[in-house]
Design an enzyme around this catalytic site. Structure first.
Site, PDB file in Angstrom:
ATOM      1  N   GLU A 187       0.854  -1.072   0.744  1.00  0.00           N
ATOM      2  CA  GLU A 187      -0.381   0.173  -0.612  1.00  0.00           C
ATOM      3  C   GLU A 187       0.631   1.421  -0.056  1.00  0.00           C
ATOM      4  O   GLU A 187       2.261   1.447   0.609  1.00  0.00           O
ATOM      5  CB  GLU A 187      -1.026  -0.073   1.125  1.00  0.00           C
ATOM      6  CG  GLU A 187      -1.834  -1.293   1.390  1.00  0.00           C
ATOM      7  CD  GLU A 187      -2.478  -1.646   2.349  1.00  0.00           C
ATOM      8  OE1 GLU A 187      -3.784  -2.115   2.456  1.00  0.00           O
ATOM      9  OE2 GLU A 187      -2.647  -0.405   3.120  1.00  0.00           O
ATOM     10  N   CYS A 201       3.848   8.475   0.520  1.00  0.00           N
ATOM     11  CA  CYS A 201       4.127   7.828   1.804  1.00  0.00           C
ATOM     12  C   CYS A 201       4.188   6.598   1.040  1.00  0.00           C
ATOM     13  O   CYS A 201       3.858   5.713   0.578  1.00  0.00           O
ATOM     14  CB  CYS A 201       3.048   7.812   2.359  1.00  0.00           C
ATOM     15  SG  CYS A 201       3.736   6.768   3.968  1.00  0.00           S
ATOM     16  N   CYS A 208       6.768  -6.078   8.561  1.00  0.00           N
ATOM     17  CA  CYS A 208       7.404  -5.536   8.977  1.00  0.00           C
ATOM     18  C   CYS A 208       8.094  -6.300  10.565  1.00  0.00           C
ATOM     19  O   CYS A 208       6.597  -7.151  10.980  1.00  0.00           O
ATOM     20  CB  CYS A 208       6.895  -4.092   9.711  1.00  0.00           C
ATOM     21  SG  CYS A 208       8.036  -3.116  10.832  1.00  0.00           S
ATOM     22  N   CYS A 212       6.391  -3.679  16.460  1.00  0.00           N
ATOM     23  CA  CYS A 212       5.802  -2.272  17.034  1.00  0.00           C
ATOM     24  C   CYS A 212       4.541  -2.312  17.853  1.00  0.00           C
ATOM     25  O   CYS A 212       3.600  -2.375  16.732  1.00  0.00           O
ATOM     26  CB  CYS A 212       5.961  -0.796  16.358  1.00  0.00           C
ATOM     27  SG  CYS A 212       7.439  -0.282  16.003  1.00  0.00           S
ATOM     28  N   CYS A 215       1.602  -0.558  16.363  1.00  0.00           N
ATOM     29  CA  CYS A 215       1.078  -0.481  14.884  1.00  0.00           C
ATOM     30  C   CYS A 215       0.471  -1.212  13.789  1.00  0.00           C
ATOM     31  O   CYS A 215       0.981  -2.749  14.237  1.00  0.00           O
ATOM     32  CB  CYS A 215       3.201   0.104  13.961  1.00  0.00           C
ATOM     33  SG  CYS A 215       2.728   0.278  12.360  1.00  0.00           S
ATOM     34  N   SER A 312      11.407   7.229  14.599  1.00  0.00           N
ATOM     35  CA  SER A 312      10.518   6.775  15.450  1.00  0.00           C
ATOM     36  C   SER A 312      11.069   6.946  17.434  1.00  0.00           C
ATOM     37  O   SER A 312      11.072   5.574  17.754  1.00  0.00           O
ATOM     38  CB  SER A 312       9.597   5.742  14.841  1.00  0.00           C
ATOM     39  OG  SER A 312       8.948   6.089  13.502  1.00  0.00           O
ATOM     40  N   ASN A 389      -3.807   6.724  15.340  1.00  0.00           N
ATOM     41  CA  ASN A 389      -4.650   5.706  15.338  1.00  0.00           C
ATOM     42  C   ASN A 389      -5.736   4.730  14.966  1.00  0.00           C
ATOM     43  O   ASN A 389      -4.249   3.433  15.017  1.00  0.00           O
ATOM     44  CB  ASN A 389      -4.178   6.260  13.587  1.00  0.00           C
ATOM     45  CG  ASN A 389      -3.939   7.161  13.180  1.00  0.00           C
ATOM     46  OD1 ASN A 389      -4.682   8.081  13.406  1.00  0.00           O
ATOM     47  ND2 ASN A 389      -2.993   7.597  12.838  1.00  0.00           N
ATOM     48  N   CYS A 432      -1.389   7.069   9.686  1.00  0.00           N
ATOM     49  CA  CYS A 432      -0.072   6.297  10.272  1.00  0.00           C
ATOM     50  C   CYS A 432      -0.401   5.108  11.123  1.00  0.00           C
ATOM     51  O   CYS A 432      -0.937   5.091  12.480  1.00  0.00           O
ATOM     52  CB  CYS A 432       0.442   7.437  11.119  1.00  0.00           C
ATOM     53  SG  CYS A 432       1.816   6.951  12.586  1.00  0.00           S
TER      54      CYS A 432
END
Length: 460
Positions: A187, A201, A208, A212, A215, A312, A389, A432
């Site tokens: 995406e 982005c 990943c 985290c 996320c 981050s 989010n 995010c």
């Protein structure tokens, strides 16, 4: 995912934040023009807690039989395997060379090896990345020698991605779904702004490995790195799809799916292609690569690239960061921040961007704000405060807006340059930390430290 061109405001101590969002409703292409039929994505393996994970998953995925389910990382472990991902990309697609995986010097050498002048390489480069063409096929290479175009159609591939669909958010943010040659999905997000600043982005991995805890992409685990061509083509598609609608894409942020510096070879190469002055020609300061804090790779990136870096941070103590960002168990806050102090001494007029996702009851106390001021002392920097989010399965909740403003004011009074960055595209899971789609087996949620259990339950 962490996006770089969202709604921002330079902080003044006495300023009062306005949380109104830009509302845009651009036309959406018809469903017939968006719908393709890529091969269905296969089950995505998670990262494993030992170094054999990468090669094992790569070899298993290449076989005809499905790989056995990978073991989940235990709640007491969680530190990502940084051994890399085997088969990080290919320079050819079948018998054809994939051109967007080449720097200009490599393209020039390849063109000469095919019996053509170096000048033809420059003309080709400009049509792939400039002159408002952004070619995806030999038929779009207007003005090139006929024989040269014929050779390209037979021996080269210009497109690294297959466009699947666009999902448009109410605020004008667009999420693009791409299918890869192996059927996997990634995406990419387009974030238009009303001041002529339009950001793409881009993703750098399928999934990943960092896990985290706040996320959504981290729930996927890591399947593989994206090639340089697959990264670059996201920016090319952004130009092709939205130039007429929103204007030029001005900024690139490597804040989509994945940890960019875990795929550092392809990320540095892709960034070099993006900033080439005869091609996409992005300013190096407008190409920002985000990292969760891989210290050796961060050092290398700062030495080899002039592009910007975003770190981050998201916590002011090792105790909290160990929990919400397991990479901190390998590279502690003190090591990460001291590395930045030392490396940035040698870079003139360079500021690192610290990203700080505000998690209610976890990292948003006024004591955290005061510690953050101390932590960044001696580091040329700006700080982005990011509203969390929510997504399915997460126990975290966003910090209330009023408290974000108070947190911001403490940082400003302490001499920090601070921005507020609110959600863009969250109604389409484009904001995010919301990209991707976990499979049947997800990376583990780590055990909540006892002192935060009550805070998470009480957070509103």
């Amino acid at each position: 995912m962490e996006m770089g061109c969202m709604w921002m405001r330079r902080v003044r101590t006495s300023a009062v934040a306005s949380f109104s969002l830009l509302s845009l409703h651009p036309p959406i292409p018809s469903s017939s023009s968006l719908s393709l039929n890529p091969s269905p994505p296969r089950s995505l393996p998670l990262f494993l807690p030992n170094r054999r994970s990468a090669s094992a998953s790569a070899s298993a995925s290449a076989s005809s039989s499905p790989p056995p389910p990978p073991p989940l990382v235990s709640a007491g472990d969680g530190c990502p395997d940084l051994g890399g991902c085997e088969g990080s990309g290919i320079a050819a697609r079948g018998p054809k060379v994939l051109l967007k995986g080449m720097r200009y010097a490599e393209l020039e050498k390849w063109v000469q090896s095919q019996g053509y002048r170096p000048g033809q390489a420059l003309m080709l480069w400009k049509r792939m990345y400039g002159n408002a063409i952004w070619a995806h096929s030999a038929e779009e290479l207007h003005g090139l020698n006929k024989d040269f175009k014929k050779m390209l159609s037979e021996r080269a591939e210009l497109r690294a991605l297959s466009f699947k669909e666009i999902r448009a958010a109410a605020d004008g943010t667009k999420k693009i779904l791409f299918s890869l040659e192996d059927g996997l999905l990634i995406e990419t997000v387009i974030i238009p702004c009303d001041r002529g600043r339009n950001t793409v982005c881009v993703s750098s991995q399928v999934g990943c490995a960092m896990n985290c805890q706040f996320c959504f992409t981290g729930r996927m685990g890591l399947t593989r790195h994206l090639t340089a061509a697959e990264i670059v083509d996201q920016a090319v598609f952004a130009h092709r799809l939205f130039h007429d609608e929103v204007g030029s894409i001005t900024n690139v942020v490597f804040m989509g799916m994945g940890e960019p510096l875990h795929n550092i070879e392809n990320v540095i190469k892709a960034a070099d292609i993006m900033v080439h002055d005869q091609g996409l020609h992005f300013s190096p300061r407008r190409v920002t690569v985000s990292t969760s804090g891989l210290v050796p790779q961060l050092k290398r990136f700062l030495h080899e690239s002039n592009c910007s870096v975003a770190v981050s941070l998201n916590a002011t103590t090792d105790e909290v960061r160990n929990w919400i960002m397991p990479i901190n168990r390998k590279y502690k806050l003190s090591v990460l921040l001291q590395t930045l102090r030392e490396e940035l001494r040698h870079k003139n007029n360079y500021k690192v961007l610290f990203e700080y996702v505000m998690l209610a009851g976890v990292n948003d106390s006024f004591e955290d704000a005061k510690r953050l001021i101390d932590l960044v002392q001696g580091i040329p920097c700006k700080i982005n405060l990011i509203s969390f989010n929510p997504h399915s399965g997460s126990k975290f909740k966003p910090t209330p807006e009023e408290k974000i403003v108070e947190f911001r004011n403490i940082l400003a009074e302490g001499g920090c340059i601070v921005f507020l960055r609110l959600s863009r595209g969250d109604d389409q899971m484009a904001a995010c930390g919301q990209l991707g789609k976990p499979g049947a087996r997800e990376a583990p949620l780590l055990r909540v430290p006892p002192q935060f259990e009550m805070a998470l339950n009480a957070a509103i």
